[in-house]
Design an enzyme around this catalytic site. Structure first.
Site, mmCIF file in Angstrom:
data_model
loop_
_atom_site.group_PDB
_atom_site.id
_atom_site.type_symbol
_atom_site.label_atom_id
_atom_site.label_comp_id
_atom_site.label_asym_id
_atom_site.label_seq_id
_atom_site.Cartn_x
_atom_site.Cartn_y
_atom_site.Cartn_z
ATOM 1 N N SER A 61 0.795 -1.241 0.000
ATOM 2 C CA SER A 61 0.000 0.000 0.000
ATOM 3 C C SER A 61 0.823 1.284 0.000
ATOM 4 O O SER A 61 0.266 2.357 -0.208
ATOM 5 C CB SER A 61 -0.918 0.028 1.215
ATOM 6 O OG SER A 61 -2.125 -0.579 0.877
ATOM 7 N N LYS A 64 0.375 3.374 -2.939
ATOM 8 C CA LYS A 64 -0.779 4.266 -3.101
ATOM 9 C C LYS A 64 -0.370 5.740 -3.031
ATOM 10 O O LYS A 64 -1.064 6.606 -3.554
ATOM 11 C CB LYS A 64 -1.833 3.954 -2.024
ATOM 12 C CG LYS A 64 -2.456 2.568 -2.186
ATOM 13 C CD LYS A 64 -3.318 2.198 -0.987
ATOM 14 C CE LYS A 64 -3.919 0.798 -1.131
ATOM 15 N NZ LYS A 64 -4.586 0.340 0.097
ATOM 16 N N TYR A 186 -3.073 -1.976 -10.707
ATOM 17 C CA TYR A 186 -3.026 -1.724 -9.255
ATOM 18 C C TYR A 186 -2.119 -2.759 -8.566
ATOM 19 O O TYR A 186 -1.245 -2.408 -7.771
ATOM 20 C CB TYR A 186 -4.464 -1.761 -8.702
ATOM 21 C CG TYR A 186 -4.558 -1.828 -7.196
ATOM 22 C CD1 TYR A 186 -4.308 -0.709 -6.406
ATOM 23 C CD2 TYR A 186 -4.897 -3.018 -6.549
ATOM 24 C CE1 TYR A 186 -4.390 -0.781 -5.016
ATOM 25 C CE2 TYR A 186 -4.983 -3.093 -5.169
ATOM 26 C CZ TYR A 186 -4.724 -1.976 -4.403
ATOM 27 O OH TYR A 186 -4.788 -2.050 -3.035
ATOM 28 N N TYR A 238 -4.208 2.794 8.000
ATOM 29 C CA TYR A 238 -5.393 1.940 8.139
ATOM 30 C C TYR A 238 -6.279 2.471 9.276
ATOM 31 O O TYR A 238 -6.393 3.678 9.459
ATOM 32 C CB TYR A 238 -4.994 0.471 8.379
ATOM 33 C CG TYR A 238 -4.048 -0.086 7.342
ATOM 34 C CD1 TYR A 238 -4.292 0.087 5.988
ATOM 35 C CD2 TYR A 238 -2.924 -0.790 7.708
ATOM 36 C CE1 TYR A 238 -3.439 -0.442 5.031
ATOM 37 C CE2 TYR A 238 -2.058 -1.324 6.753
ATOM 38 C CZ TYR A 238 -2.320 -1.131 5.428
ATOM 39 O OH TYR A 238 -1.462 -1.635 4.476
ATOM 40 N N VAL A 256 1.003 -3.792 3.755
ATOM 41 C CA VAL A 256 0.951 -5.114 4.387
ATOM 42 C C VAL A 256 2.236 -5.931 4.184
ATOM 43 O O VAL A 256 2.383 -7.007 4.759
ATOM 44 C CB VAL A 256 -0.282 -5.955 3.938
ATOM 45 C CG1 VAL A 256 -1.574 -5.333 4.416
ATOM 46 C CG2 VAL A 256 -0.292 -6.185 2.442
HETATM 47 N N1 GLU Z 1 -2.153 -5.126 -2.529
HETATM 48 C C1 GLU Z 1 -2.793 -5.125 -1.247
HETATM 49 C C2 GLU Z 1 -4.289 -5.261 -1.417
HETATM 50 O O1 GLU Z 1 -4.808 -4.732 -2.361
HETATM 51 C C3 GLU Z 1 -2.451 -3.849 -0.561
HETATM 52 C C4 GLU Z 1 -2.877 -3.901 0.848
HETATM 53 C C5 GLU Z 1 -2.069 -3.020 1.744
HETATM 54 O O2 GLU Z 1 -0.850 -2.993 1.732
HETATM 55 O O3 GLU Z 1 -2.754 -2.371 2.539
HETATM 56 O O4 GLU Z 1 -4.960 -5.876 -0.637
#
Ligand code: GLU
Length: 303
Positions: A61, A64, A186, A238, A256
């Protein structure tokens, strides 16, 4: 600073064994949990480090933040009609809020929000994955950064929840492109493999009013940079963003894969990594390390 980082590593290493490596993406479950790294990149271009700071890991993530920066560069204010700027208070992959808020995700850092941002980038670039990878390589000053195709394929195979979010947003009219194509791009971004030094360097522009010194690029305007940092401070961790703001007091983003980046505006960017996660999905030793760092430097964006 190197001594401080080494002492932080000593302090938090005993925590390894108390968390759990992410296993909902099978390819991530195989990571050796007994790893820790921290790297700081100062605004005057110095790198400080401790632990396995040159070991690559799945940025997940944290990607992002790159996608958001790219979207902000290429879209006007109207992009915020498709994604909000409020903390969600829900797990990163929750579907519930999306249904009763008519397909407009709360912020760009929960999965639904990141998928909308990926959809925007899909509309903007002929090859969105290539555009993202080049952007990341330029920011990190490392032409060898790659996507781990095994992780990306594993994410795509187990995409049910992310696909549900994207299709739900499509049903609400908040998704322009082919869902499967956006999911591929993504996941390719989440599966980018980088180390703590790469990441601290790549996010230095957020500590420097949008300016990336090592490649002489104004990545975002100072105002856009403040906007990204405010979103990181409110939604980057989160459903633990409030407690992270309270204890660490810095804009940050976790993934994660066990990485966390944090920004000390006008001073430095930092990346920590340790694969075991706590109950909210944040790196357990990573959070402890950032708490120790912020306590030592005695600095918080909140005063
Ligand atoms: N690729 C992970 C997902 O889409 C990212 C989750 C994360 O790192 O929060 O679930």
């Amino acid at each position: 600073m190197n001594e401080l980082l080494a002492s932080i590593e000593q302090k938090v290493r005993p925590l390894i064994g108390q968390g759990k490596v992410a296993n909902y993406i099978p390819a991530l479950a195989n990571v050796n949990p007994n790893q820790f790294a921290i790297a700081v990149y100062s605004n005057d271009g110095q790198v400080f480090q401790a632990g396995q700071a040159s070991t690559n890991f799945s940025i997940q993530s944290i990607s992002k933040v790159f996608s958001l920066a790219l979207a902000i560069k290429h879209n006007g204010e109207e992009m915020w009609q498709r994604v909000g700027r409020e903390p969600s208070g829900n797990p990163f992959n929750s579907l519930a809020q999306l249904e009763y808020e008519a397909g407009v995700p709360r912020n760009p850092f929960i999965n639904a929000g990141a998928l909308v941002i990926s959809d925007m980038n899909q509309s903007r670039f002929a090859s969105p994955h290539y555009a993202m990878r080049e952007f990341i390589r330029r920011l990190a000053d490392n032409p060898n950064i790659r996507t781990d195709k095994v992780v990306a394929a594993s994410e795509y195979e187990f995409r049910a929840r992310n696909a549900s979010m994207a299709y739900l947003m499509k049903a609400f009219g908040n998704f322009d492109n082919d869902v499967e194509a956006v999911l591929h791009n993504y996941f390719d971004s989440c599966a980018v493999s980088m180390n703590c030094i790469d990441l601290a360097k790549a996010f230095s522009f957020l500590a420097n009013k949008g300016y990336s010194k090592h490649n002489n690029e104004q990545v975002l305007t100072p105002k856009e940079t403040a906007h990204v940092n405010s979103l990181l401070a409110t939604s980057g961790l989160y459903d633990e963003a409030g407690s992270f703001a309270y204890h660490v007091g810095l804009p940050g983003k976790s993934g994660v894969g066990g990485g966390i980046i944090a920004i000390v505006p006008n001073r430095f960017s930092v990346c920590v990594w340790s694969p075991e996660l706590n109950k909210s999905g944040n790196s357990l030793a990573g959070i402890a390390a950032l708490e120790a760092l912020s306590e030592s430097i005695g600095w918080s964006v909140f005063g």
